[in-house]
Design an enzyme around this catalytic site. Structure first.
Site, short mmCIF file in Angstrom:
data_model
loop_
_atom_site.label_atom_id
_atom_site.label_comp_id
_atom_site.label_asym_id
_atom_site.label_seq_id
_atom_site.Cartn_x
_atom_site.Cartn_y
_atom_site.Cartn_z
N SER A 181 0.84 -1.20 0.00
CA SER A 181 0.00 0.00 0.00
C SER A 181 0.88 1.26 0.00
O SER A 181 1.72 1.41 -0.89
CB SER A 181 -0.96 -0.05 1.19
N LEU A 182 0.75 2.14 0.99
CA LEU A 182 1.60 3.33 1.03
C LEU A 182 3.08 2.96 1.07
O LEU A 182 3.93 3.68 0.53
CB LEU A 182 1.23 4.19 2.25
N PHE A 236 -10.77 1.66 8.87
CA PHE A 236 -9.96 1.40 7.69
C PHE A 236 -9.47 -0.05 7.68
O PHE A 236 -9.46 -0.71 6.63
CB PHE A 236 -8.76 2.36 7.67
N LEU A 237 -9.07 -0.56 8.83
CA LEU A 237 -8.63 -1.95 8.90
C LEU A 237 -9.76 -2.90 8.51
O LEU A 237 -9.55 -3.89 7.80
CB LEU A 237 -8.13 -2.28 10.30
N ASP A 275 -9.83 -5.98 -4.07
CA ASP A 275 -9.38 -4.88 -3.22
C ASP A 275 -10.42 -3.76 -3.22
O ASP A 275 -10.77 -3.21 -4.26
CB ASP A 275 -8.03 -4.36 -3.74
N HIS A 305 -7.35 -6.05 -0.02
CA HIS A 305 -6.24 -5.16 0.31
C HIS A 305 -5.26 -5.79 1.30
O HIS A 305 -4.06 -5.49 1.26
CB HIS A 305 -6.76 -3.83 0.86
#
Length: 248
Positions: free
Chosen positions: A71-72, A133-134, A197, A223
């Site tokens: 991800s980031l 978010f998780l 995702d 994700h």
């Protein structure tokens, strides 16, 4: 991994608001040292942006290695490859992106209105927003009930991520634009996206990549890679390393 292939060390970088330990199974039984980095208060420190963190990490891990970013963390790995190509033998990004937020010229990103709503929620209650978010990362999992059970220990780990750090790295998601870098990076690169995702659009696999990069879309991957999808990602990474041996 082929027995004739000398495996490189790995620098493994986590994503926004999550422990890198969540993706450590990607390098399970890796036959070389693995250096995990979470984008938490300790891992990010005073770095003001993705490029500054990448530069700091290349100083911390000077040995030539495979850099993997989730991800980031994928943007951090790519920035490291640009800053120190002699140290970054090759790059793997997992469910990552050259640019996170959508624009008219980049419709593959998250809708700006959705991102701004998330940012406002972070200002009201950072840890609750992080937990939401998780939970989002498990949506689309072939077995969502099991994924939610597996996620519970990670939901409880809040001490690593201060509201200030969450806000700073969220700004990185809003502002970092690596579209040009992903098109011109002169290092072997593998970019993996998931068809399930709900955070990062798998249509990014259709974007133009550099000549030395390839994109892969993994079925049943959301994700947070886990289960059979994680096993397929492991196979892709190890095959990629075998193919890169003697090329980087």
């Amino acid at each position: 991994m082929s027995p004739k292939t000398q495996s490189p060390p790995v620098v493994l970088i986590g994503g926004w608001g999550v422990s890198v330990d969540m993706v450590m199974p990607l390098v399970e039984d890796w036959p070389a040292p693995v250096f995990p980095v979470s984008l938490d208060d300790e891992g990010v420190g005073t770095c003001p942006d993705v490029s500054a963190l990448a530069e700091q990490l290349t100083k911390r891990f000077p040995r030539p290695a495979l850099w993997i970013g989730w991800s980031l963390g994928g943007q951090v790995a790519m920035a490291a490859a640009e800053a120190a190509p002699a140290q970054v033998r090759s790059v793997v990004t997992l469910c990552s992106f050259p640019k996170f937020v959508a624009t008219q010229q980049w419709p593959q990103g998250m809708a700006a209105a959705q991102f701004h709503q998330f940012a406002e929620g972070l200002q009201r209650d950072a840890q609750r927003c992080r937990q939401r978010f998780l939970m989002l990362q498990t949506l689309g999992d072939p077995d969502e009930a099991e994924a939610r059970r597996a996620l519970k220990p990670w939901l409880a780990r809040t001490e690593q991520f201060s509201p200030q750090m969450l806000a700073k790295t969220l700004d990185w998601l809003a502002l970092t634009d690596q579209r040009s870098l992903w098109q011109r990076l002169d290092r072997p690169a593998l970019h993996v996206w998931g068809d399930r995702d709900q955070v990062v659009n798998a249509a990014m696999a259709d974007a133009t990549l550099s000549k030395r990069a390839r994109g892969e879309r993994v079925a049943d991957l959301n994700h947070w890679p886990r289960g059979d999808a994680m096993a397929r990602c492991r196979q892709l990474v190890r095959g990629f390393v075998n193919a890169c041996e003697g090329v980087a």
